[in-house]
Design an enzyme around this catalytic site. Structure first.
Site, short mmCIF file in Angstrom:
data_model
loop_
_atom_site.label_atom_id
_atom_site.label_comp_id
_atom_site.label_asym_id
_atom_site.label_seq_id
_atom_site.Cartn_x
_atom_site.Cartn_y
_atom_site.Cartn_z
N LYS A 185 -5.75 0.18 -5.21
CA LYS A 185 -6.39 1.49 -5.33
C LYS A 185 -5.47 2.40 -6.13
O LYS A 185 -4.37 2.00 -6.51
CB LYS A 185 -6.64 2.11 -3.94
N ASP B 268 -33.59 4.09 -12.90
CA ASP B 268 -34.09 4.68 -11.66
C ASP B 268 -34.02 6.21 -11.71
O ASP B 268 -33.12 6.78 -12.31
CB ASP B 268 -33.24 4.18 -10.48
N TRP C 296 0.82 -1.21 0.00
CA TRP C 296 0.00 0.00 0.00
C TRP C 296 0.86 1.27 0.00
O TRP C 296 0.45 2.32 0.48
CB TRP C 296 -0.99 0.01 1.18
N GLU D 8 -38.52 4.75 -14.60
CA GLU D 8 -39.21 5.08 -13.35
C GLU D 8 -39.37 6.60 -13.34
O GLU D 8 -38.44 7.34 -13.05
CB GLU D 8 -38.38 4.62 -12.14
#
EC number: 2.4.1.18
Length: 675
Positions: free
Chosen positions: A113, A327, A81, A381
């Site tokens: 990451k 949505d 990391w 929706e």
């Protein structure tokens, strides 16, 4: 410009023809601007094949778009990391960064990451195009994960064409689909729930919460990683297996996709991916959604459109989804997100308060989806009622196949809450379930997950309430329970039988699942008690839930086996608010409803096409928890009346018990209408 069919079919839209035509032209122009060297929109929407982490012939490559970044390092378990020179990205053109690695420098299941640097700051980020994101069980920290298993899932069903006439949707959530108080998995859903859905007759499932989201209690609507199937339910291979098995059962799989907003999180999400505030989202006052505590995409940016269109194609191509339920479309269409606006007239849809960049994006998304798969299903929706939403693009519409009939569940809640049983008006009920634009297909539903969330109540719980805890044994006679079961069946039957497109049910509601949905949160002690489905209730033959489950399956079977039922004319034969009687005809079927709480009718006359009729479904049947007051073996013959000779209708005399509904089928026409 040639007058668009949307305007031709609705003369009331003519005053707004310039706006409608401009929106159509904007979508056309934007498509040309985007594809340029590409041949089609599908060729353009391939970002997921370029960006993100990919295995190459000689190693690995990862690319990300981060125009505001000054430096980027790949960090992870392979680097302890820490930032190391070997894992430093190289800057390419147009804000794109790239790193190429040897095969042994990262491996399957490694966590990683980005260490993102920008002028004045630095932070860890999960790659925007990550396709696998996992959460540490102890620290709860999310990381991207290298996913390159030796045995990748190979779909057994190479090609699947949904048989959706009509479309019968079983809305579901993987995590809460098991009975134990925990998070369920894709594999458990595939093995345990899919067979139930197939047996119940539904031909599509609509899966919520697929895109990765940091907070489980958001129901999947605060998305952080748009290309990563949520790992809390299992692996990408597990999800593919689920979809493959659904296809083998003849069930289409629709994804509840969220492109209307994104989670605000900066480490897990796109909030400040490259340190800037306006990379993916609006940079001004429109950036934050005032009601959802989330961020609003800037649909005017080509890079954002590329990201979202590529997202649509990714799920279709990589996982074989059969389409999407978009949505929060209302929130996308309007700068004010539709909040505090009544939408009383057409001017509300064309007054300049609309985000036409979002309208362009939705139009292109629908075009892309159907370009990739002509049989794909798209559902909006949307509650404002904007004309043309579910109209073909070439006719001036936005291109959805269906729109949700969001007024129907609101109507049922209002009716149950505010009206006494004797004040239920069949004319009002019929108007509500059939009130829609003739050129747009809708999805009728009595209730979805929205009506089951904590703070609200399901229909069954509104009708029976706490009596459900004590009086659901079959040998227990209780008025509140009997009333609730009777109305539950009638509400569903009239909502389904009046469809012009499709029907939706949220999992468990078909058998009257008790109580509400409440995901684990601080306020409930992080309990899973109400974030599950108690399938044992419907399986137990000594409980009344099995009555509702049986009725739902038979109701679905009846409609499903009527080819093109949803396209057939709805002919209202009779309504009487005083008697609370309603009858209408579709094809050879007559649907009769008596909403009166205590008044049964003998020899009640309804004008119907002449002939002989047979009862084929009856909510009062003992197998559905009714009183068995109707003898279904008795044929019904119409009686001649010279007054209605020209109409080719005669009197159909029926016994109609209080608070019941029946479906009759025309067995054969008769010359005289008499025995």
């Amino acid at each position: 410009m040639k007058l668009l069919n949307l305007i031709k079919n609705d003369p009331w839209l003519e005053p707004y023809s310039n706006v409608i035509e401009r929106r159509y032209q904007q979508a056309t122009d934007k498509e040309k601007d985007l594809i340029r060297g590409a041949e089609t929109l599908s060729d353009f929407a391939t970002g997921y094949l370029y960006f993100g982490l990919h295995k190459s012939s000689d190693g690995w490559v990862i690319r990300e778009w981060a125009p505001n970044a000054t430096e980027i390092y790949l960090i992870g378990t392979f680097s302890e990391w820490k930032e190391k020179a070997i894992y430093r990205f190289k800057k390419l053109k147009n804000g794109i960064w790239e790193i190429k690695l040897k095969s042994n420098e990262i491996k399957h299941l490694d966590l990683y990451k980005l260490s993102m640097h920008w002028n004045g700051g630095q932070g860890e980020r999960i790659p925007a195009w990550a396709t696998r994101v996992v959460q540490d069980e102890k620290s709860y920290i999310f990381s991207a994960q290298v996913w390159n298993p030796e045995k990748k899932y190979i779909f057994k069903k190479k090609k699947f064409t949904p048989k959706i006439s009509p479309l019968l949707i079983y809305e579901c959530h993987i995590g809460m689909a098991q009975e134990e108080e925990r998070v369920g998995t894709y594999d458990e859903f595939r093995r345990n729930v899919l067979p139930r859905i197939a047996a119940d007759g539904y031909n599509a499932i609509q899966i919520m919460a697929i895109q990765e989201h940091p907070y489980y209690g958001s129901f999947g609507y605060h998305v952080s990683s748009f290309f990563a199937p949520s790992s809390r339910f299992g692996t990408p291979e597990d999800l593919k297996h689920l979809i493959d098995d659904a296809h083998n059962l003849g069930i289409a799989v629709i994804m509840d996709i969220v492109h209307s907003h994104a989670v605000k999180n900066e480490v897990e999400g796109l909030g400040r991916f490259d340190g800037s505030y306006d990379q993916f989202f609006y940079g001004d006052h429109r950036r934050e959604h005032p009601a959802w505590d989330s961020l609003c995409f800037d649909y005017g940016k080509n890079e954002v459109i590329h990201f979202l269109l590529s997202n649509c194609k990714y799920w279709l191509e990589e996982f074989k989804f059969d389409g999407f339920r978009f949505d929060g479309v209302t929130s996308m269409l309007y700068y004010n997100h539709g909040l505090g606006k009544a939408f009383c007239n057409y001017n509300d849809y064309y007054d300049g308060g609309q985000d036409e960049n979002a309208i362009t994006y939705l139009t292109l998304a629908n075009k892309l989806i159907h370009e990739i798969n002509p049989n794909a299903i798209t559902i909006a929706e949307e509650m404002s009622g904007m004309p043309g939403l579910a109209v073909k693009i070439e006719d001036g519409g936005i291109g959805f196949d269906y729109r949700m009939a969001m007024g129907i569940p609101d109507f049922w809640i209002k009716t149950i809450k505010e009206k006494k049983d004797e004040d239920w008006k069949p004319t009002a009920i019929f108007w509500e379930v059939t009130n829609r634009r003739s050129d747009e297909k809708t999805i009728n539903y009595a209730e979805s997950h929205d009506q089951a969330l904590v703070g609200d109540k399901t229909i069954i719980f509104r009708l029976i309430d706490d009596q459900m805890y004590w009086h659901m044994m079959k040998n227990d006679i209780n008025y509140a329970v009997d009333r609730g079961i009777a109305l539950h069946k009638m509400i569903r039957l009239i909502t389904l039988s009046t469809i012009n497109g499709g029907y939706l049910n949220f999992m468990g509601n078909e058998f009257g699942h008790p109580e509400w949905i409440d995901f684990p949160r601080e306020g409930n002690g992080w309990s899973y008690k109400y974030a599950r489905r108690q399938w044992s209730l419907v399986d137990r033959k000594d409980l009344k839930y099995s009555y509702l489950g049986k009725f739902d399956a038979d109701m679905i079977s009846l409609i499903k086996n009527e080819h093109n039922f949803e396209k057939s004319l709805i002919d209202k034969l009779w309504d009487n608010d005083g008697d609370q009687i309603l009858a209408f005809k579709r094809k050879d079927l007559i649907f009769v409803f008596n909403f009166h709480p205590n008044k049964s009718f003998t020899d009640y006359g309804i004008l119907a096409p002449k002939g002989e009729y047979k009862t084929i479904l009856n909510t009062d049947s003992p197998e559905y928890g009714g009183y068995g007051l109707i003898d279904e073996s008795i044929p019904h013959f119409t009686n001649f009346d010279p007054l209605y000779k020209k109409d080719k209708k005669e009197w159909l005399k029926l016994y109609i018990p209080a608070r019941s509904a029946m479906v009759l089928r025309l067995i054969r026409p008769t010359k005289s209408g008499k025995k």
